[in-house]
Design an enzyme around this catalytic site. Structure first.
Site: not given
Ligand code: GLN
Ligand code: ZN
Length: 763
Positions: A17-18, A525, A608, A650, A652, A703
């Site tokens: 809900e949030l 989430c 990833d 990858h 992040c 983000h």
């Molecule tokens: N391949 C994923 C994406 O592009 C990588 C997401 C991630 O690194 N959190 O959504």
């Molecule tokens: Zn990422």
């Protein structure tokens, strides 16, 4: 008599809900009052669900993040948002999310564009907090309004309220001194504000405050240890009483430190540090409470209640009224209610407990301790049956998988040739320009995509219709990428609900929930799949989609997979075998997929490992052991391919200094990383190490809805080129674009591609 309490309840809501309330407010589709009333309703419901406890947490509810709440309570707002003259909650969201300046040029310096606060992972969890910002000039000023309002609400509802705050030492430790100054020097300015906060709570009749100091589970040098002594000598002896909470690991050297602090109570994680609980109990002064975190707040397995009681009964005898029982940590890290699940396999469901069920386990334990086991005989017998059934289930054990893991040798994870030779072959095959452009994988998960998926799951459309809808999305994303002029394309991940769950659903040994959501950051989430048995791959998981995407373009299409370490770290994992063993099983399954993609003609494969770093143990002493099996797992998954197949990975996040050797050891041909918020500084780690392979340092923060300008991207890449030779640089965003809208993605990528062209021209 043992008492029960909880360190924190999941705030997102059993049906998220949030999340929906926040996102609707951010889009301007609902009012602040509406958002506030959803918050109040969630708090009311969650307190009600905790009404059997002797103490319920207050202040654990947050509209974005508990660390950011603490920054606002302490008046520690980043300089750039201080002269905002709008609503405080909106200013809070500006720090959390950033805001573009486009619409408000005349207000650019006050309520126009601001950069979002840096986000990083909360200890070894997948929760992200907003990093407090400090400088030598930082001062603090109390704003207890949020906490006092929640307290008044709780008291009006008859809740036995125990406010929860982050302790001063952890708060400082988690923050970042932007000017490189000594954060500890701020302690003397910080403590009076904490004292004022505690006074304000005492004035409202608060008896206990839970003060979280999870930094105690990490290595602390003498300066930080001294900070604990200083802080709690200043705060610990007054009113209200302080329950100093540590969790997520063992205290080790910090145990005597904690034992010597003048607080009225301490909470210890009995899942990770059972022997420390025993040690502390034996010496704990008679006027202090010891809270024992006996139920795992980090996983979803039922507690073995009978075994827990065997251990707790002597403790209860020693501690009497001074024994409190709790989950090991806040339940923020588990889903809300197992009973929401309608489709989970009944046998597997019988092995599980989510937040509400964990609190029920707590009640059973306390009742057994206080009234004898006979008072809860039925619950204990049912628990024993479930624990035994899981242990013996043939669904958990697959002998063929165990045999394959036993056969793993050093050869399996090795590429045929070194990087230089591979790079030459890949360059000849791929024919990419300098500063090649790419994206990280996902494109916007639009309402149409989510709707098609939910219709498919509900049986309203058939598989053919769903596949057609996803293919249309893939086609759309390929057309857009070609129009933008990107060099290495992605299919966009339309068919994936989540980068881990998607694979979990297709692997044997995994179960997945419908509502098992856990907050990752803000409104976002994740729904970690549940790894319950030995892992195998019945059939190819991604090949059809990638083959289709490649058929639409001449440009190289990246195959897109999630790596074994990330799948492991973002799953709820088995507590009946070492993590390393589960990880090797996953690696073997992903390796099969990689080889199938290569066979299908895919030239570039990205694996990833977004969560590799967050799996690091809290204690540095245990890092090498983890990194060894984690890196080996990646290598097993990736390195079966020929020299001409280009492997990308990858990650992040923005801290590589301390793990750079292991990152290099993964030997991916290309690594894309998050760098935009750190202004390319983190590339120093790669530079200093002489990192040998190619790097795509993220040039914009996905983000935030801000659109990066071409000039800004050029500038970032020039900084990157000061550290990494230009011929080894790629140009790409920080991460996947699934949470963004096409209207944000297109202009951002257009600027990115234009920046790459400008850079090429200047070579
Ligand atoms: N391949 C994923 C994406 O592009 C990588 C997401 C991630 O690194 N959190 O959504
Ligand atoms: Zn990422």
């Amino acid at each position: 008599m043992a008492f029960t309490h909880n360190l924190g309840f999941p705030r997102i809501g059993a049906k998220r809900e949030l999340k929906f309330a926040l996102e609707s407010y951010w889009k301007g589709q609902s009012t602040r009052d509406e958002l506030n009333s959803v918050g109040a309703e969630l708090r009311r419901r969650h307190w009600q669900e905790q009404s059997a406890l002797d103490w319920a947490p207050v202040g654990d509810f947050s509209f974005y993040d508990q660390v950011l709440d603490m920054s606002f309570a302490l008046g520690n707002l980043p300089e750039r948002v201080r002269d905002f003259h709008g609503d405080a909650l909106d200013n809070y969201f500006r720090v959390a999310r950033g805001r573009s300046a486009q619409s408000a040029e005349e207000h650019a310096h006050c309520c126009g564009g601001v950069a979002a606060g840096e986000m990083t992972k909360w200890f070894d969890t997948n929760y992200h907090y907003i990093v407090p910002e400090f400088s030598a000039a930082t001062t603090f000023q109390l704003d207890a309004s949020r906490l006092l309002a929640q307290l008044a609400e709780a008291q009006a509802q008859g809740v036995r309220a125990k406010p929860v705050i982050i302790g001063p030492v952890t708060y400082l430790a988690l923050g970042k001194a932007k000017d490189g100054s000594d954060k500890l020097a701020l302690l003397s300015r910080l403590l009076p504000v904490y004292a004022e906060l505690l006074d304000a709570l005492a004035a409202e009749g608060v008896e206990w405050v839970q003060i979280d100091e999870p930094i105690l589970a990490t290595e602390l040098d003498a300066g930080w240890q001294q900070a604990f002594a200083t802080a709690y000598q200043a705060l610990g002896t007054g009113k209200p009483k302080l329950l100093l909470a540590s969790y997520f690991g063992q205290l080790q050297d910090n145990l005597p430190l904690l034992a010597a602090l003048p607080v009225h109570g301490a909470h210890l994680d009995a899942v990770h540090a059972r022997h420390e609980v025993e040690a502390l109990a034996a010496q704990w002064p008679a006027d202090r409470v010891l809270s024992v975190g006996v139920i795992n707040g980090r996983n979803i397995w039922k507690t073995d209640l009978n075994a827990a009681l065997d251990w707790l009964e002597p403790l209860a005898h020693t501690l009497g009224d001074r024994l409190w029982l709790a989950p090991s940590c806040s339940l923020l890290h588990v889903p809300v209610d197992l009973h929401s699940e309608q489709k989970l396999d009944a046998e597997i469901q019988s092995w599980l407990a989510f937040a509400k069920q964990k609190l029920e386990e707590l009640r059973v334990l306390a009742t057994a301790l206080n009234q004898g086991r006979a008072a809860v005989a039925e619950a204990l017998a049912a628990n024993r049956a479930a624990i035994d059934a899981r242990r013996q289930s043939p669904r958990v054990n697959n002998p063929a998988v165990k045999a394959a893991v036993a056969k793993i040798d050093a050869q399996l994870g090795r590429r045929r040739s070194g990087y230089a030779q591979r790079a030459a072959r890949q360059a000849a095959r791929l024919q990419l320009p300098a500063f090649p452009t790419t994206t990280i994988g996902s494109f916007p998960q639009t309402a149409a995509i989510r709707q098609a998926r939910s219709q498919f799951k509900a049986g309203e459309i058939d598989e053919a219709a769903y596949t057609a809808a996803m293919r249309a999305e893939i086609q759309h994303s390929v057309r857009e990428q070609e129009a933008l002029g990107l060099d290495v394309l992605v299919h966009g991940e339309a068919e994936r609900n989540d980068m881990v769950e998607y694979f979990g659903e297709q692997l044997d040994g995994y179960a997945f929930s419908q509502f098992g959501w856990v907050q990752s950051y803000g409104s976002r989430c994740v729904k970690p799949p549940i790894l319950y048995g030995d892992i195998s791959r019945p059939k190819a998981m991604t090949v059809q989609w990638i083959r289709y995407a490649q058929s639409l373009t001449q440009k190289p299409m990246k195959g897109m997979l999630t790596g074994p370490v990330t799948i492991l770290n973002w799953s709820f994992v088995r507590d009946d075998q070492p993590r390393a063993v589960s990880c090797y099983q996953l690696a073997l399954a992903i390796r099969e997929e990689v080889l199938d993609l290569e066979k299908a003609g895919v030239r570039v494969i990205q694996i990833d490992e977004a969560a590799l770093r967050e799996g690091l143990p809290l204690r540095k002493a245990q890092w090498q052991e983890y990194l060894a099996w984690a890196v080996e797992s990646f290598r097993i998954a990736a390195n079966g391919v020929g020299d001409e197949t280009q492997i990308h990975t990858h990650m992040c996040y923005s801290e590589f200094n301390d793990i750079i050797a292991s990152i290099a050891d993964m030997d991916a041909d290309v690594i894309t990383i998050e760098t935009s918020r750190s202004d390319m500084e983190l590339l120093d780690a790669f530079d200093d190490f002489n990192y040998p392979n190619e790097i795509g340092p993220g040039v914009y923060d996905i983000h935030s809805p801000n659109i990066p300008s071409e000039a800004h991207i050029v500038q970032l890449m020039q900084k990157a080129a000061e550290r990494i030779p230009a011929e080894r640089l790629w140009v790409n965003p920080d991460c996947g674009l699934k949470t963004r809208q096409w209207s944000e993605v297109i202009p951002a990528l257009r600027n990115m591609v234009a920046a790459a062209k400008q850079l090429r021209a200047e070579l």
